[in-house]
Design a protein around this motif. Structure first.
Motif, PDB file in Angstrom:
ATOM      1  N   GLU A  31       0.824  -1.204   0.000  1.00 30.32           N
ATOM      2  CA  GLU A  31       0.000   0.000   0.000  1.00 30.32           C
ATOM      3  C   GLU A  31       0.858   1.254   0.000  1.00 30.32           C
ATOM      4  O   GLU A  31       1.959   1.277   0.556  1.00 30.32           O
ATOM      5  CB  GLU A  31      -0.969  -0.001   1.187  1.00 30.32           C
ATOM      6  N   ARG A  32       0.334   2.307  -0.602  1.00 24.91           N
ATOM      7  CA  ARG A  32       1.007   3.602  -0.671  1.00 24.91           C
ATOM      8  C   ARG A  32       0.153   4.625   0.080  1.00 24.91           C
ATOM      9  O   ARG A  32      -1.076   4.507   0.141  1.00 24.91           O
ATOM     10  CB  ARG A  32       1.198   4.056  -2.117  1.00 24.91           C
ATOM     11  N   HIS A  33       0.811   5.656   0.631  1.00 25.15           N
ATOM     12  CA  HIS A  33       0.124   6.617   1.488  1.00 25.15           C
ATOM     13  C   HIS A  33       0.195   8.026   0.919  1.00 25.15           C
ATOM     14  O   HIS A  33       1.287   8.560   0.691  1.00 25.15           O
ATOM     15  CB  HIS A  33       0.724   6.579   2.896  1.00 25.15           C
ATOM     16  N   PHE A  34      -0.975   8.616   0.703  1.00 20.25           N
ATOM     17  CA  PHE A  34      -1.093   9.978   0.171  1.00 20.25           C
ATOM     18  C   PHE A  34      -1.495  10.918   1.301  1.00 20.25           C
ATOM     19  O   PHE A  34      -2.542  10.742   1.925  1.00 20.25           O
ATOM     20  CB  PHE A  34      -2.136   9.992  -0.948  1.00 20.25           C
ATOM     21  N   GLN A  37      -9.087  16.517  10.044  1.00 20.07           N
ATOM     22  CA  GLN A  37      -8.084  15.651  10.667  1.00 20.07           C
ATOM     23  C   GLN A  37      -6.986  15.330   9.661  1.00 20.07           C
ATOM     24  O   GLN A  37      -7.254  15.026   8.494  1.00 20.07           O
ATOM     25  CB  GLN A  37      -8.735  14.359  11.159  1.00 20.07           C
ATOM     26  N   THR A  38      -5.740  15.372  10.130  1.00 17.84           N
ATOM     27  CA  THR A  38      -4.599  15.077   9.269  1.00 17.84           C
ATOM     28  C   THR A  38      -4.334  13.579   9.245  1.00 17.84           C
ATOM     29  O   THR A  38      -4.430  12.904  10.264  1.00 17.84           O
ATOM     30  CB  THR A  38      -3.341  15.809   9.769  1.00 17.84           C
ATOM     31  N   GLY A  39      -3.973  13.101   8.063  1.00 17.25           N
ATOM     32  CA  GLY A  39      -3.669  11.682   7.940  1.00 17.25           C
ATOM     33  C   GLY A  39      -3.300  11.321   6.525  1.00 17.25           C
ATOM     34  O   GLY A  39      -2.627  12.100   5.834  1.00 17.25           O
ATOM     35  N   PHE A  40      -3.775  10.164   6.079  1.00 14.51           N
ATOM     36  CA  PHE A  40      -3.384   9.667   4.766  1.00 14.51           C
ATOM     37  C   PHE A  40      -4.551   8.953   4.090  1.00 14.51           C
ATOM     38  O   PHE A  40      -5.388   8.337   4.762  1.00 14.51           O
ATOM     39  CB  PHE A  40      -2.216   8.679   4.890  1.00 14.51           C
ATOM     40  N   TYR A  41      -4.571   9.029   2.758  1.00 14.39           N
ATOM     41  CA  TYR A  41      -5.401   8.145   1.968  1.00 14.39           C
ATOM     42  C   TYR A  41      -4.557   6.914   1.657  1.00 14.39           C
ATOM     43  O   TYR A  41      -3.395   7.036   1.241  1.00 14.39           O
ATOM     44  CB  TYR A  41      -5.845   8.799   0.664  1.00 14.39           C
ATOM     45  N   TYR A  57      -3.330  10.138  11.101  1.00 14.73           N
ATOM     46  CA  TYR A  57      -1.869  10.117  11.036  1.00 14.73           C
ATOM     47  C   TYR A  57      -1.280   8.991  11.878  1.00 14.73           C
ATOM     48  O   TYR A  57      -0.349   8.299  11.455  1.00 14.73           O
ATOM     49  CB  TYR A  57      -1.309  11.459  11.509  1.00 14.73           C
ATOM     50  N   GLU A  58      -1.837   8.791  13.065  1.00 21.31           N
ATOM     51  CA  GLU A  58      -1.289   7.766  13.965  1.00 21.31           C
ATOM     52  C   GLU A  58      -1.587   6.344  13.504  1.00 21.31           C
ATOM     53  O   GLU A  58      -1.039   5.377  14.046  1.00 21.31           O
ATOM     54  CB  GLU A  58      -1.806   7.971  15.389  1.00 21.31           C
ATOM     55  N   ASN A  59      -2.451   6.211  12.506  1.00 18.74           N
ATOM     56  CA  ASN A  59      -2.791   4.890  11.976  1.00 18.74           C
ATOM     57  C   ASN A  59      -2.179   4.643  10.606  1.00 18.74           C
ATOM     58  O   ASN A  59      -2.639   3.785   9.846  1.00 18.74           O
ATOM     59  CB  ASN A  59      -4.308   4.707  11.889  1.00 18.74           C
ATOM     60  N   LYS A  60      -1.143   5.373  10.287  1.00 15.10           N
ATOM     61  CA  LYS A  60      -0.502   5.236   8.976  1.00 15.10           C
ATOM     62  C   LYS A  60      -0.010   3.817   8.736  1.00 15.10           C
ATOM     63  O   LYS A  60      -0.237   3.227   7.678  1.00 15.10           O
ATOM     64  CB  LYS A  60       0.659   6.221   8.849  1.00 15.10           C
ATOM     65  N   ASN A 103       7.386   6.644   2.042  1.00 18.44           N
ATOM     66  CA  ASN A 103       6.040   6.279   1.619  1.00 18.44           C
ATOM     67  C   ASN A 103       5.038   7.389   1.974  1.00 18.44           C
ATOM     68  O   ASN A 103       3.988   7.155   2.567  1.00 18.44           O
ATOM     69  CB  ASN A 103       5.605   4.947   2.232  1.00 18.44           C
ATOM     70  N   ILE A 104       5.407   8.611   1.588  1.00 12.36           N
ATOM     71  CA  ILE A 104       4.513   9.754   1.765  1.00 12.36           C
ATOM     72  C   ILE A 104       4.420  10.465   0.415  1.00 12.36           C
ATOM     73  O   ILE A 104       5.414  11.013  -0.077  1.00 12.36           O
ATOM     74  CB  ILE A 104       5.020  10.726   2.842  1.00 12.36           C
ATOM     75  N   PHE A 105       3.236  10.433  -0.158  1.00 14.49           N
ATOM     76  CA  PHE A 105       3.007  11.059  -1.459  1.00 14.49           C
ATOM     77  C   PHE A 105       2.188  12.335  -1.269  1.00 14.49           C
ATOM     78  O   PHE A 105       1.172  12.338  -0.574  1.00 14.49           O
ATOM     79  CB  PHE A 105       2.278  10.093  -2.396  1.00 14.49           C
ATOM     80  N   TYR A 106       2.658  13.412  -1.911  1.00 10.17           N
ATOM     81  CA  TYR A 106       1.963  14.692  -1.840  1.00 10.17           C
ATOM     82  C   TYR A 106       1.153  14.962  -3.113  1.00 10.17           C
ATOM     83  O   TYR A 106       0.342  15.874  -3.146  1.00 10.17           O
ATOM     84  CB  TYR A 106       2.957  15.821  -1.593  1.00 10.17           C
TER      85      TYR A 106
END
Length: 251
Positions: free
Chosen positions: A89-92, A99-103, A125-128, A168-171
């Protein structure tokens, strides 16, 4: 001796000034009309998107056929079946409802061996990391329903940060790099994304249905602005042209 008044002739608008005023007026009216045309186009586009989101989902093959023919696949409802490759999986980076986090983008392996990158939804974010939401790591065959999203042709803007592939952080959603960074064969990756719908996942994560249709529609405001400036120009020139002539005393 009686003071004699005579009227100073009304000032005439110089020819060059008049031409410039007409050119400026034509430009302002043209810009206003163009914004009205854009308004009608944008309203039609938004109505089309709304209709697509309410339509019955179609098989993945139908969306592929539209894309191959150069058609617009954005926000078309689609369904696909396969197995998630959870360890790829990849994280966007994203925000969802403040709330801040990722898709979480997870490859879905199809029956023919190809893969489809699915935006399964938002995680805080804490569940990345996957171990923080193991119940949501589906392992058996899944059927996902969602919205087709086109592959971006490039980085949206210079102000968007570069993707940090190592962390593994995509903007921005670079489909090719997302796939290649986890060893997927580019030739066997479906050339568009699917955003999963709001069907609940185990333990609530990821949160699906996060697609945001962000198409500003300010064209009416812009049209009023341009037409308003044209009206102001007419008023100013009119006042200058028709104001009362001055009276000057004659000795």
């Amino acid at each position: 001796m009686t003071e004699i008044e005579h009227v100073v002739p009304r000032r005439r608008l110089p020819l060059i000034t008049g031409i410039l005023v007409l050119i400026a007026l034509a430009i302002l009216i043209s810009l206003g009309t163009w914004q009205v045309e854009r308004l009608h186009w944008k309203e039609g586009l938004l109505a089309d998107i709304a209709a697509r989101q309410l339509a019955a989902p179609v098989p993945l093959a139908d969306i592929e056929a539209i894309a191959a023919a150069g058609g617009d696949i954005e926000y078309r409802r689609v369904t696909a079946t396969g197995r998630y490759i959870n360890n790829k999986e990849r994280h966007f980076f994203a925000t969802w409802r403040g709330q801040t986090g990722f898709y979480v983008y997870t490859p879905l392996e199809l029956a023919d061996g190809r893969t489809l990158l699915v935006n399964r939804g938002f995680v805080p974010y804490e569940n990345k990391e996957p171990e923080m939401r193991m119940q949501g790591q589906l392992t058996d065959q899944q059927t996902v329903t969602g919205l087709a999203r086109e592959k971006l042709p490039g980085k949206p803007s210079w102000v968007v940060p570069d993707n940090d592939v190592a962390k593994n952080i995509f903007y921005w959603k670079d489909l090719d790099v997302m796939a290649e960074s986890v060893g997927l064969d580019k030739a066997r990756v479906i050339p568009f994304f699917v955003d999963a719908d709001s069907t609940p996942n185990p333990a609530g994560l990821p949160i699906g249905g996060v697609t945001q249709v962000d198409l500003p529609n300010d064209h009416l405001q812009y049209a009023f602005t341009w037409y308003g400036l044209a009206a102001v120009l007419v008023v100013v020139v009119g006042i200058s042209w028709f104001r009362k002539p001055a009276k000057a005393p004659a000795q």
